[in-house]
Design an enzyme around this catalytic site. Structure first.
Site, PDB file in Angstrom:
ATOM      1  N   PRO A   1      -6.999  10.241  13.964  1.00  0.00           N
ATOM      2  CA  PRO A   1      -6.063  11.352  14.106  1.00  0.00           C
ATOM      3  C   PRO A   1      -4.994  11.100  15.169  1.00  0.00           C
ATOM      4  O   PRO A   1      -3.972  11.793  15.193  1.00  0.00           O
ATOM      5  CB  PRO A   1      -6.955  12.541  14.478  1.00  0.00           C
ATOM      6  CG  PRO A   1      -8.226  11.964  14.959  1.00  0.00           C
ATOM      7  CD  PRO A   1      -8.367  10.603  14.333  1.00  0.00           C
TER       8      PRO A   1
ATOM      9  N   GLU B   1       4.936  -3.062  -5.279  1.00  0.00           N
ATOM     10  CA  GLU B   1       5.607  -3.583  -4.092  1.00  0.00           C
ATOM     11  C   GLU B   1       5.721  -5.095  -4.030  1.00  0.00           C
ATOM     12  O   GLU B   1       6.553  -5.617  -3.293  1.00  0.00           O
ATOM     13  CB  GLU B   1       4.899  -3.067  -2.829  1.00  0.00           C
ATOM     14  CG  GLU B   1       5.010  -1.555  -2.698  1.00  0.00           C
ATOM     15  CD  GLU B   1       4.295  -0.987  -1.495  1.00  0.00           C
ATOM     16  OE1 GLU B   1       3.618  -1.748  -0.763  1.00  0.00           O
ATOM     17  OE2 GLU B   1       4.400   0.233  -1.285  1.00  0.00           O
TER      18      GLU B   1
ATOM     19  N   GLU C   1      11.631  -8.609   1.407  1.00  0.00           N
ATOM     20  CA  GLU C   1      11.049  -9.944   1.275  1.00  0.00           C
ATOM     21  C   GLU C   1       9.550  -9.792   1.030  1.00  0.00           C
ATOM     22  O   GLU C   1       8.907  -8.908   1.566  1.00  0.00           O
ATOM     23  CB  GLU C   1      11.293 -10.717   2.573  1.00  0.00           C
ATOM     24  CG  GLU C   1      10.991 -12.175   2.538  1.00  0.00           C
ATOM     25  CD  GLU C   1      11.376 -12.882   3.839  1.00  0.00           C
ATOM     26  OE1 GLU C   1      11.036 -14.077   3.946  1.00  0.00           O
ATOM     27  OE2 GLU C   1      11.976 -12.270   4.737  1.00  0.00           O
TER      28      GLU C   1
ATOM     29  N   GLY D   1       0.817  -1.209   0.000  1.00  0.00           N
ATOM     30  CA  GLY D   1       0.000   0.000   0.000  1.00  0.00           C
ATOM     31  C   GLY D   1       0.842   1.247   0.000  1.00  0.00           C
ATOM     32  O   GLY D   1       2.061   1.191   0.154  1.00  0.00           O
TER      33      GLY D   1
END
Length: 155
Positions: free
Chosen positions: A85, A68, A121, A48
């Protein structure tokens, strides 16, 4: 660039940035989950990252997963929304980002597993193996929400 996560820590630096982001819980046909070991903190994480101008959040999740992990994915659901937040990420360059992310559920449709410049990895794990892996609390929350099988209450 190094990163430190703070969650409900009174000593955390104040956020100075809010960036839309997406992540993905990618599962295979036998129920394993795909994780990557991050270069910036050595922890296991979901694929992400930040949304780019001109893309959608779902498109961001697909792109980040490809970049990724080497896999192309199809999004099949939403694990949850995360915008606490009290959860901030402090980067070496001085940015302190408030959490703002949607975590999608995805399945692989192509590509081949590969590390990136953000990971050391990338591999599949049986859900029972995940409990003993080092990961930041925000990632663990997303994995736990996925394992619970229901979208958590909006926060």
């Amino acid at each position: 660039m190094g990163r430190r996560d703070y969650e409900n820590d009174p000593h955390a630096p104040r956020a100075n940035s809010l960036v839309p982001a997406a992540s993905a819980v990618v599962t295979d046909n036998v129920g394993r989950i795909l994780l990557q070991r991050r270069v910036d903190n050595g922890m296991w994480a979901l694929p992400g990252g930040r949304m780019e101008i001109g893309e959608t959040l779902p498109g961001c999740a697909v792109r980040e997963t490809r970049e990724e992990t080497g896999l192309d994915v199809e999004l099949v659901g939403i694990v949850g929304t995360y915008s606490d937040p009290g959860h901030v990420f402090a980067y070496d360059d001085g940015e302190v980002r408030q959490e703002f992310s949607i975590c999608f559920l995805a399945r692989p449709v192509g590509g081949q597993l590969a590390v990136s410049d953000e990971s050391t990895e990338v591999r599949w794990f049986d859900p029972a193996e995940v409990d003993d892996l080092p990961m930041v609390s925000g990632v663990r929350k997303r994995v736990d929400d996925w394992r619970a099988g229901t979208m958590p209450a909006l926060r």
